[in-house]
Design a protein around this motif. Structure first.
Motif, PDB file in Angstrom:
ATOM      1  N   LEU A 199       0.823  -1.211   0.000  1.00 38.70           N
ATOM      2  CA  LEU A 199       0.000   0.000   0.000  1.00 38.70           C
ATOM      3  C   LEU A 199       0.853   1.255   0.000  1.00 38.70           C
ATOM      4  N   GLU A 200       1.883   1.259   0.822  1.00 39.60           N
ATOM      5  CA  GLU A 200       2.722   2.458   0.932  1.00 39.60           C
ATOM      6  C   GLU A 200       3.385   2.785  -0.403  1.00 39.60           C
ATOM      7  N   ASP A 201       3.871   1.744  -1.088  1.00 40.13           N
ATOM      8  CA  ASP A 201       4.521   1.993  -2.379  1.00 40.13           C
ATOM      9  C   ASP A 201       3.532   2.555  -3.399  1.00 40.13           C
ATOM     10  N   ARG A 202       2.317   1.989  -3.391  1.00 37.53           N
ATOM     11  CA  ARG A 202       1.321   2.462  -4.353  1.00 37.53           C
ATOM     12  C   ARG A 202       0.935   3.908  -4.071  1.00 37.53           C
ATOM     13  N   ILE A 203       0.826   4.255  -2.804  1.00 42.40           N
ATOM     14  CA  ILE A 203       0.466   5.643  -2.459  1.00 42.40           C
ATOM     15  C   ILE A 203       1.570   6.604  -2.863  1.00 42.40           C
ATOM     16  N   PHE A 204       2.820   6.178  -2.633  1.00 43.89           N
ATOM     17  CA  PHE A 204       3.926   7.052  -3.031  1.00 43.89           C
ATOM     18  C   PHE A 204       3.966   7.239  -4.553  1.00 43.89           C
ATOM     19  N   LEU A 205       3.695   6.168  -5.295  1.00 48.24           N
ATOM     20  CA  LEU A 205       3.670   6.282  -6.757  1.00 48.24           C
ATOM     21  C   LEU A 205       2.545   7.217  -7.222  1.00 48.24           C
ATOM     22  N   GLU A 206       1.404   7.094  -6.586  1.00 53.56           N
ATOM     23  CA  GLU A 206       0.278   7.966  -6.927  1.00 53.56           C
ATOM     24  C   GLU A 206       0.596   9.420  -6.589  1.00 53.56           C
ATOM     25  N   ALA A 207       1.229   9.620  -5.444  1.00 57.93           N
ATOM     26  CA  ALA A 207       1.600  10.982  -5.043  1.00 57.93           C
ATOM     27  C   ALA A 207       2.606  11.575  -6.010  1.00 57.93           C
ATOM     28  N   ALA A 208       3.577  10.768  -6.428  1.00 59.56           N
ATOM     29  CA  ALA A 208       4.581  11.263  -7.368  1.00 59.56           C
ATOM     30  C   ALA A 208       3.961  11.622  -8.701  1.00 59.56           C
ATOM     31  N   ALA A 209       3.016  10.784  -9.175  1.00 59.02           N
ATOM     32  CA  ALA A 209       2.347  11.063 -10.441  1.00 59.02           C
ATOM     33  C   ALA A 209       1.526  12.345 -10.357  1.00 59.02           C
ATOM     34  N   LEU A 210       0.811  12.533  -9.248  1.00 57.75           N
ATOM     35  CA  LEU A 210       0.004  13.729  -9.085  1.00 57.75           C
ATOM     36  C   LEU A 210       0.878  14.970  -8.974  1.00 57.75           C
ATOM     37  N   ALA A 211       2.001  14.843  -8.255  1.00 57.11           N
ATOM     38  CA  ALA A 211       2.909  15.983  -8.115  1.00 57.11           C
ATOM     39  C   ALA A 211       3.482  16.391  -9.465  1.00 57.11           C
ATOM     40  N   ALA A 212       3.819  15.394 -10.308  1.00 56.37           N
ATOM     41  CA  ALA A 212       4.339  15.708 -11.642  1.00 56.37           C
ATOM     42  C   ALA A 212       3.271  16.381 -12.489  1.00 56.37           C
ATOM     43  N   LYS A 213       2.044  15.899 -12.365  1.00 55.27           N
ATOM     44  CA  LYS A 213       0.957  16.486 -13.134  1.00 55.27           C
ATOM     45  C   LYS A 213       0.643  17.903 -12.681  1.00 55.27           C
ATOM     46  N   ALA A 214       0.847  18.159 -11.400  1.00 54.15           N
ATOM     47  CA  ALA A 214       0.536  19.481 -10.845  1.00 54.15           C
ATOM     48  C   ALA A 214       1.705  20.449 -10.922  1.00 54.15           C
ATOM     49  N   ASP A 215       2.816  20.008 -11.500  1.00 54.76           N
ATOM     50  CA  ASP A 215       3.993  20.879 -11.621  1.00 54.76           C
ATOM     51  C   ASP A 215       3.699  21.985 -12.647  1.00 54.76           C
ATOM     52  N   VAL A 216       3.706  23.248 -12.216  1.00 52.60           N
ATOM     53  CA  VAL A 216       3.355  24.377 -13.083  1.00 52.60           C
ATOM     54  C   VAL A 216       4.582  25.205 -13.456  1.00 52.60           C
ATOM     55  N   ARG A 217       5.774  24.683 -13.156  1.00 55.94           N
ATOM     56  CA  ARG A 217       6.974  25.473 -13.449  1.00 55.94           C
ATOM     57  C   ARG A 217       7.132  25.748 -14.933  1.00 55.94           C
ATOM     58  N   GLU A 218       6.751  24.781 -15.767  1.00 53.91           N
ATOM     59  CA  GLU A 218       6.876  24.981 -17.214  1.00 53.91           C
ATOM     60  C   GLU A 218       5.958  26.108 -17.686  1.00 53.91           C
ATOM     61  N   GLU A 219       4.731  26.129 -17.185  1.00 53.11           N
ATOM     62  CA  GLU A 219       3.796  27.199 -17.560  1.00 53.11           C
ATOM     63  C   GLU A 219       4.287  28.555 -17.065  1.00 53.11           C
ATOM     64  N   LEU A 220       4.839  28.588 -15.851  1.00 52.53           N
ATOM     65  CA  LEU A 220       5.339  29.850 -15.308  1.00 52.53           C
ATOM     66  C   LEU A 220       6.556  30.337 -16.089  1.00 52.53           C
ATOM     67  N   ASP A 221       7.402  29.419 -16.530  1.00 54.22           N
ATOM     68  CA  ASP A 221       8.561  29.815 -17.341  1.00 54.22           C
ATOM     69  C   ASP A 221       8.105  30.424 -18.670  1.00 54.22           C
ATOM     70  N   ARG A 222       7.087  29.811 -19.279  1.00 56.01           N
ATOM     71  CA  ARG A 222       6.602  30.339 -20.548  1.00 56.01           C
ATOM     72  C   ARG A 222       5.921  31.696 -20.358  1.00 56.01           C
ATOM     73  N   LEU A 223       5.189  31.836 -19.257  1.00 55.82           N
ATOM     74  CA  LEU A 223       4.556  33.134 -18.982  1.00 55.82           C
ATOM     75  C   LEU A 223       5.621  34.223 -18.796  1.00 55.82           C
ATOM     76  N   THR A 224       6.689  33.878 -18.098  1.00 60.52           N
ATOM     77  CA  THR A 224       7.784  34.840 -17.909  1.00 60.52           C
ATOM     78  C   THR A 224       8.408  35.219 -19.250  1.00 60.52           C
ATOM     79  N   ALA A 225       8.589  34.222 -20.127  1.00 63.79           N
ATOM     80  CA  ALA A 225       9.142  34.500 -21.455  1.00 63.79           C
ATOM     81  C   ALA A 225       8.190  35.373 -22.261  1.00 63.79           C
ATOM     82  N   HIS A 226       6.891  35.140 -22.137  1.00 65.21           N
ATOM     83  CA  HIS A 226       5.907  35.947 -22.867  1.00 65.21           C
ATOM     84  C   HIS A 226       5.931  37.399 -22.391  1.00 65.21           C
ATOM     85  N   VAL A 227       6.138  37.600 -21.100  1.00 64.28           N
ATOM     86  CA  VAL A 227       6.232  38.966 -20.577  1.00 64.28           C
ATOM     87  C   VAL A 227       7.391  39.706 -21.231  1.00 64.28           C
TER      88      VAL A 227
END
Length: 288
Positions: A199-227
């Motif tokens: 169970l612990e391994d599955r939860i950690f894998l799910e958390a890692a997947a969600l964290a990667a999906k919620a990573d907004v650094r790429e969008e923020l970098d592009r917004l900064t470039a657009h500015v």
């Protein structure tokens, strides 16, 4: 992109005034309205408009009249009238209503107005002088649009600065978002049976997947470039069409940021960011 220009002229027994108006438009369109028979002015107006403007709907109108003492005698074209009369009489023999004098005179080509009987050299010289007045009116319109642009520039730069500030705030919340995901899954693990096999391994894998999906650094970098790109465009006009496209790119990144948000604070920043971008997009429609 709105504006108005006016110029007047006189010569060859005529006086005229030219008015040039402009409204917003994604591309450039030049329309001409003038006296019948002055076809060359249509081409001159469109060419002059295309050399001065990149966007907008431009309307050029000419009002012309002969000066006092220069009025020519109205002439009836007898040959044309005779042809119309012959055809009308043939129709009358078949039962149609006989033609009236005012009806015949209203037919095209029967009455020749002064502009229709001017010699080609006089017409060409008159059109050349009128074309210069058209250019003067378009120059005045260009000056009017530049004045409007000078007033809009600080407003657009303020929107860009507000976008930059909101992106900076979002960068601060992005790290908090990762921590919020970590805390959420920690509580989930404590609520579930900790000794369940795998169970612990599955939860950690799910958390890692969600964290990667919620990573907004790429969008923020592009917004900064657009500015940065927006500021460069503002420094090198005309850039209205490019700013219009860039505002769409701003909105695309802001939408993605909101969809990835896992915290109330980041969602709020994303919504405010979208509102400012929409204001920028609306004002960009006024920029050539």
């Amino acid at each position: 992109m709105t504006g108005f220009g006016r110029a007047e002229g006189a010569g060859h027994g005529w006086t005229w005034s030219v008015e040039a108006r402009s409204v917003n438009g994604r591309n450039l369109e030049v329309r001409f309205r003038g006296p019948n028979g002055f076809d060359a002015l249509d081409r001159a107006a469109k060419t002059a408009g295309q050399t001065r403007f990149a966007r907008g709907q431009i309307t050029v109108g000419i009002h012309a009249k002969r000066v006092e003492g220069g009025e020519a005698t109205v002439t009836i074209n007898a040959a044309v009238l005779a042809r119309y009369l012959t055809l009308a009489n043939e129709l009358a023999e078949d039962g149609a209503t006989p033609p009236s004098a005012d009806g015949l005179l209203a037919l095209r080509g029967v009455i020749e107005t002064p502009e229709e009987i001017e010699d080609p050299e006089t017409r060409a010289a008159l059109e050349a002088v009128m074309a210069r007045t058209v250019e003067a009116a378009l120059d005045a319109l260009k000056g009017s649009r530049h004045a409007e642009g000078a007033q809009l520039a600080p407003l657009l730069l303020d929107f860009i600065s507000r976008i930059e500030a909101l992106v900076a705030s979002a960068e601060g919340e992005a790290q908090a978002q990762v921590e919020a995901i970590r805390d959420r899954f920690s509580r989930r693990m404590s609520e579930l049976a900790p000794d369940a096999p795998g169970l612990e391994d599955r939860i950690f894998l799910e958390a890692a997947a969600l964290a990667a999906k919620a990573d907004v650094r790429e969008e923020l970098d592009r917004l900064t470039a657009h500015v940065g790109a927006a500021r460069q465009l503002m420094a090198s006009p005309p850039a209205g069409r490019k700013l219009d496209f860039l505002s769409q790119e701003f909105m695309r990144e802001a939408n993605t940021l909101c969809s990835k948000s896992a915290t109330t604070a980041l969602t709020g920043i994303g919504l405010e960011l979208k509102a400012v971008i929409e204001q920028l997009r609306e004002q960009v429609q006024n920029v050539e």
